[in-house]
Motif scaffolding. Structure first.
Motif, short mmCIF file in Angstrom:
data_model
loop_
_atom_site.label_atom_id
_atom_site.label_comp_id
_atom_site.label_asym_id
_atom_site.label_seq_id
_atom_site.Cartn_x
_atom_site.Cartn_y
_atom_site.Cartn_z
N SER A 9 0.90 -1.05 -0.05
CA SER A 9 -0.22 -0.02 -0.06
C SER A 9 0.56 1.31 -0.21
O SER A 9 1.64 2.16 0.97
CB SER A 9 -0.80 0.04 0.68
N SER B 119 -0.33 1.39 -5.45
CA SER B 119 -1.32 1.08 -5.34
C SER B 119 -2.34 1.97 -5.61
O SER B 119 -3.22 1.42 -6.40
CB SER B 119 -1.38 0.27 -3.94
N SER B 120 -2.42 2.98 -5.01
CA SER B 120 -2.87 3.81 -4.79
C SER B 120 -3.16 4.22 -6.39
O SER B 120 -4.86 4.46 -6.92
CB SER B 120 -2.36 5.75 -4.28
N ARG B 121 -2.69 4.49 -7.03
CA ARG B 121 -2.48 4.90 -8.26
C ARG B 121 -2.87 3.88 -9.64
O ARG B 121 -4.16 4.07 -10.40
CB ARG B 121 -1.56 5.51 -9.50
N LEU B 122 -2.71 1.66 -9.39
CA LEU B 122 -3.31 1.26 -10.02
C LEU B 122 -4.44 0.79 -9.85
O LEU B 122 -5.21 -0.27 -9.82
CB LEU B 122 -2.28 0.09 -10.13
N GLY B 123 -4.61 0.69 -8.51
CA GLY B 123 -5.83 0.28 -7.43
C GLY B 123 -5.43 -1.10 -7.65
O GLY B 123 -6.73 -1.95 -7.52
N LEU B 124 -4.33 -1.54 -7.12
CA LEU B 124 -4.32 -2.64 -7.12
C LEU B 124 -4.77 -2.43 -5.16
O LEU B 124 -4.55 -1.88 -4.26
CB LEU B 124 -2.81 -3.28 -7.34
N PRO B 125 -5.58 -4.09 -5.58
CA PRO B 125 -5.87 -4.10 -3.46
C PRO B 125 -4.13 -3.79 -2.67
O PRO B 125 -3.31 -4.72 -2.65
CB PRO B 125 -6.47 -5.63 -4.02
N GLU B 126 -4.76 -3.28 -1.62
CA GLU B 126 -3.17 -3.05 -0.65
C GLU B 126 -2.41 -4.38 0.38
O GLU B 126 -4.06 -4.33 1.05
CB GLU B 126 -3.66 -1.62 -0.58
N GLY C 172 -3.18 -9.24 -10.24
CA GLY C 172 -4.03 -10.26 -8.66
C GLY C 172 -4.12 -11.56 -8.91
O GLY C 172 -4.27 -12.63 -7.85
#
Lengths: 354, 431
Positions: free
Chosen positions: B195, B199-206, B321
């Protein structure tokens, strides 16, 4: 495997859109072209969107790995108004499905002479993943990937803003609600910053904000009144039910108390502020009915504009492809004529020629 | 068979040795080191190692060998070959096999296969709990008898604190190293990337750092309470290094390791959604990376591991993911360490200690050393050999490496296991 030139894999060698995966990395002119083209599909007098033969003979496959009604429907309508042949598939997929079968599905559908895939998938980065595995002449349009991006939704929001405000430039925009889990918000923020909005605010409880909102280039507010003060545009984001069960917020009631858009709160924004929502709205959770149905709400217009904006993106991608093959043909012809002028490069005449 | 390797730079941290000299091997064991041969030694064969380095065979605390089960690619035969191509001759394999190594039968199978392959020394790690489920204890005593050198939960840490407390108390009388990986599943919450800004930019679960540090804090307290000797595997956060340092200062009998890729990569590498960078624990911030390297330099982090996870192509041919986490790392452990020596001011002897003496001492085995009478496991390195990693030249059945295209200086030319040559580089073989 398609390998595209340049740092941005969605652009072709002429710097034009080949796929439409995210707004990140796009330039002002890319976005303006989409907005202007969308405008051209709407009859200025009747507001009607006419059927045009732009994509006649092209096949578009809507692949929905995640259920959706509105987005899928507006895509289908947009595709049909462009006279494309349309096929839609709902693909139920388990999280542990092997790559083989996932890509096999894609390649099988591609073999059915598909020109463009419109894909929605629960994994962030899925649209980019598919774009890296389709044939070079096939286009991928992202209809929402995980929590990453939903670029057509963001573009229709920009279109709506432009319709009402003339331009996005210099506006103050507040986005209220679940920023953390929203692919729409990520794309909206990128669109707003590319189109040079003056200030982008995100408003909501800390639990629904990413840990590093600064990385997105936004100002964070946890207080609704402060957050929407003097803004030109308020974008409300839908609150998902599962946010309550994972202890991110206590209840819909408390959320509405803190962040619900009421007439009283709306009065804090600029008098001519518009209220937007990507829908479907939760009345009494994010937004009061009086506001949702009130004069400043443009929520239903967004849905209509969604058709024109999606038509614009698809027609631009297909005309870029035509332009690219023409460019390549011209380049080849130029090269061939150079080869003819240079005797050293001239191939010896073959028997068939003599 | 008596062999002398002449005029090589012998680097052996276990003897604080770094000098150009000769190394003598008799019947698979080290007979001596020095300009003069041991008494009565006459060489059957001579190897000229002028300008080369002689290193003890590396000891890797965590490498998956693909057997038993089809969870991972490869086999003991293929993966031990990959190991010796990377200068590694002793390997601990974690219990996340299929079936799980929670029984004598699986432990014995692993050892039998390793003996058949006869390429490297394989040390099975037993499962701490049955089926790695984190509920019921495995037959830890029987696992030890069968030959397990340690017990662990691999990548599925025990979540219930009482279960862990009891597990540690029981294990404390079994004289086995307990290896713990710290990850709170509730905080991890299905996350796949650190996180941070990426991850904030890509929207990957943190996965926030607290998924590791909360579990580490709990585990440290329970380890202290039980008085057990524990080893913490694959730290990924700056804060974890501080916590380990503090616990060591308090006198806890603990050691720890870091995976080599954590010292080279960071969250920034995830920006392209490239699933080859999907690892567990996730690649974290630059600050974490620097703190981990500082920990290796200062000795707070004792060992460096490959965390070798050979995967089939399909396991990575998925959106980020959904792809399986892991890197095929046996062949890059030493090269990446040498890169840190060349570019990041890591001392050579410290670097080699982290993959020889230190892991051997953690396990309490006579490996990773060139002391007289120890097994003649060693490699000859050309310190000037320049090469580039590519899928075509990888020996492992898993080609899932994010380091393809990286250029390395320092190349393994030959590896000996129990005095027998088990690897020769392509260039060396041509001679």
């Amino acid at each position: 495997m398609s390998k595209l030139a340049g740092p941005n894999i969605q652009l072709n060698e002429l710097g034009k859109l080949h796929h439409f995966l995210t707004l990140e990395g796009l330039k002002h002119h890319h976005l303006t072209e989409i907005l202007d083209t969308a405008e051209s599909f709407i009859n200025p007098n009747t507001k009607e969107i006419k059927k045009v033969p732009v994509l006649r003979g092209k096949t578009i496959m809507n692949l929905f790995f995640e259920p959706s009604t509105r987005t899928r429907t507006t895509f289908e309508i947009a595709e049909k108004r462009l006279s494309a042949d349309v096929e839609s598939l709902d693909i139920q997929t388990s999280a542990t499905k092997k790559g083989e079968s996932l890509l096999d599905t894609l390649w099988n559908l591609q073999a059915m002479q598909t020109d463009m895939f419109v894909i929605r998938h629960a994994q962030s980065g899925a649209a980019q993943f598919f774009s890296q595995h389709v044939a070079p002449h096939v286009h991928v349009l992202n209809a929402g990937d995980g929590q990453h991006a939903h670029p057509t939704q963001a573009m229709l929001d920009m279109f709506t803003i432009r319709k009402h405000k003339g331009d996005v430039f210099d506006l103050k925009v507040a986005i209220v609600g679940d920023v953390l889990h929203s692919r729409v918000v990520r794309s909206q923020i990128q669109a707003l910053s590319i189109l040079e909005a003056r200030e982008i605010r995100v408003v909501g409880p800390k639990t629904l904000m990413p840990e590093n909102p600064e990385a997105l280039g936004v100002h964070v507010y946890h207080d609704m009144e402060e957050g929407i003060k003097d803004v030109d545009v308020i974008i409300m984001v839908r609150l998902q039910n599962e946010r309550m069960t994972s202890a991110l917020i206590p209840s819909e009631k408390e959320f509405f108390k803190l962040y619900g858009l009421t007439e009283a709160r709306l009065a804090l924004a600029k008098p001519d502020a518009i209220v937007m929502h990507p829908g479907p709205i939760n009345r009494g959770v994010e937004i009061e009915s009086a506001v949702a149905d009130g004069p400043q709400s443009v929520i239903l217009e967004q849905v209509t504009y969604g058709i024109a904006v999606r038509m614009a993106v698809m027609s631009i991608i297909m005309s870029n492809a035509a332009q690219l093959s023409q460019h390549r043909a011209e380049k080849e012809a130029a090269q061939a004529s150079l080869d003819l002028e240079d005797p050293q490069n001239t191939a010896p005449p073959t028997e068939a020629n003599t | 068979m008596r062999l002398v390797i002449k005029n090589g730079r012998v680097i052996d941290p276990s003897q604080s040795l770094d000098e150009v000299t000769n190394l003598y091997i008799t019947r698979g064991r080290i007979a001596g080191i020095g300009s003069d041969a041991p008494e009565g030694f006459t060489a059957d064969q001579e190897v000229d190692a002028t300008g080369k380095w002689i290193l003890p065979g590396l000891v890797d605390l965590q490498a998956r060998l693909g057997e038993p089960g089809s969870h991972y690619a490869g086999s003991i035969a293929s993966e031990t070959k990959a190991a010796v191509a990377g200068g590694i001759t002793s390997i601990c394999c974690p219990p996340d096999t299929s079936p799980v190594n929670d029984s004598q039968a699986v432990t014995e199978l692993l050892q039998r296969r390793a003996r058949q392959a006869a390429t490297a020394f394989v040390m099975p790690i037993g499962a701490l709990t049955q089926g790695l489920k984190g509920e019921r204890l495995s037959n830890i005593h029987s696992l030890k008898q069968a030959g397990c050198v340690a017990v662990s939960q691999a990548n599925t840490p025990i979540q219930n604190p009482l279960t862990l407390k009891n597990t540690l108390a029981y294990s404390s009388t079994q004289d086995l190293v307990v290896m713990l990986r710290c990850e709170d599943q509730a905080i991890k919450n299905g996350g796949v990337a650190h996180s941070g800004p990426v991850s904030s930019r890509l929207g990957l679960p943190e996965i926030s750092a607290s998924a590791e540090t909360v579990a580490l804090a709990r585990d440290l307290i329970l380890v202290e309470e039980s008085g057990i000797k524990a080893h913490f595997s694959q730290l990924s956060c700056a804060r974890s290094v501080e916590m380990i340092a503090e616990a060591k200062k308090r006198g806890l009998n603990i050691t720890c390791d870091v995976a080599i890729h954590q010292l080279h990569l960071s969250e920034m590498d995830v920006l392209g959604f490239n699933s080859l960078f999907h690892v567990s624990p996730p690649l974290r911030s630059m600050q974490d990376k620097h703190a981990l390297l500082a920990g290796v330099k200062s000795g707070i982090i004792d060992a460096v591991v490959s965390d070798h996870t050979p995967l089939a192509k399909d396991d990575k041919l998925l959106p980020f993911g959904e792809s399986m986490p892991g890197i095929s790392g046996l062949e890059t452990l030493l090269p990446l360490l040498l890169k840190l020596v060349q570019d990041n001011g890591l001392d050579l002897l410290t670097a080699i200690r982290c993959v020889t003496q230190a892991p051997a001492e953690i396990l309490g085995v006579q490996k990773g050393t060139l002391k007289p009478n120890s097994s003649a496991d060693l490699s000859i390195i050309n310190p000037e050999g320049v090469w580039t990693l590519s899928p075509e030249t990888m020996v492992s059945a898993g080609q899932n490496s994010p380091f393809h295209g990286w250029e390395f200086v320092g190349q393994v030319e030959q590896t000996f296991f129990q005095g027998r040559p088990v690897f020769r580089s392509a260039q060396e073989a041509k001679r």
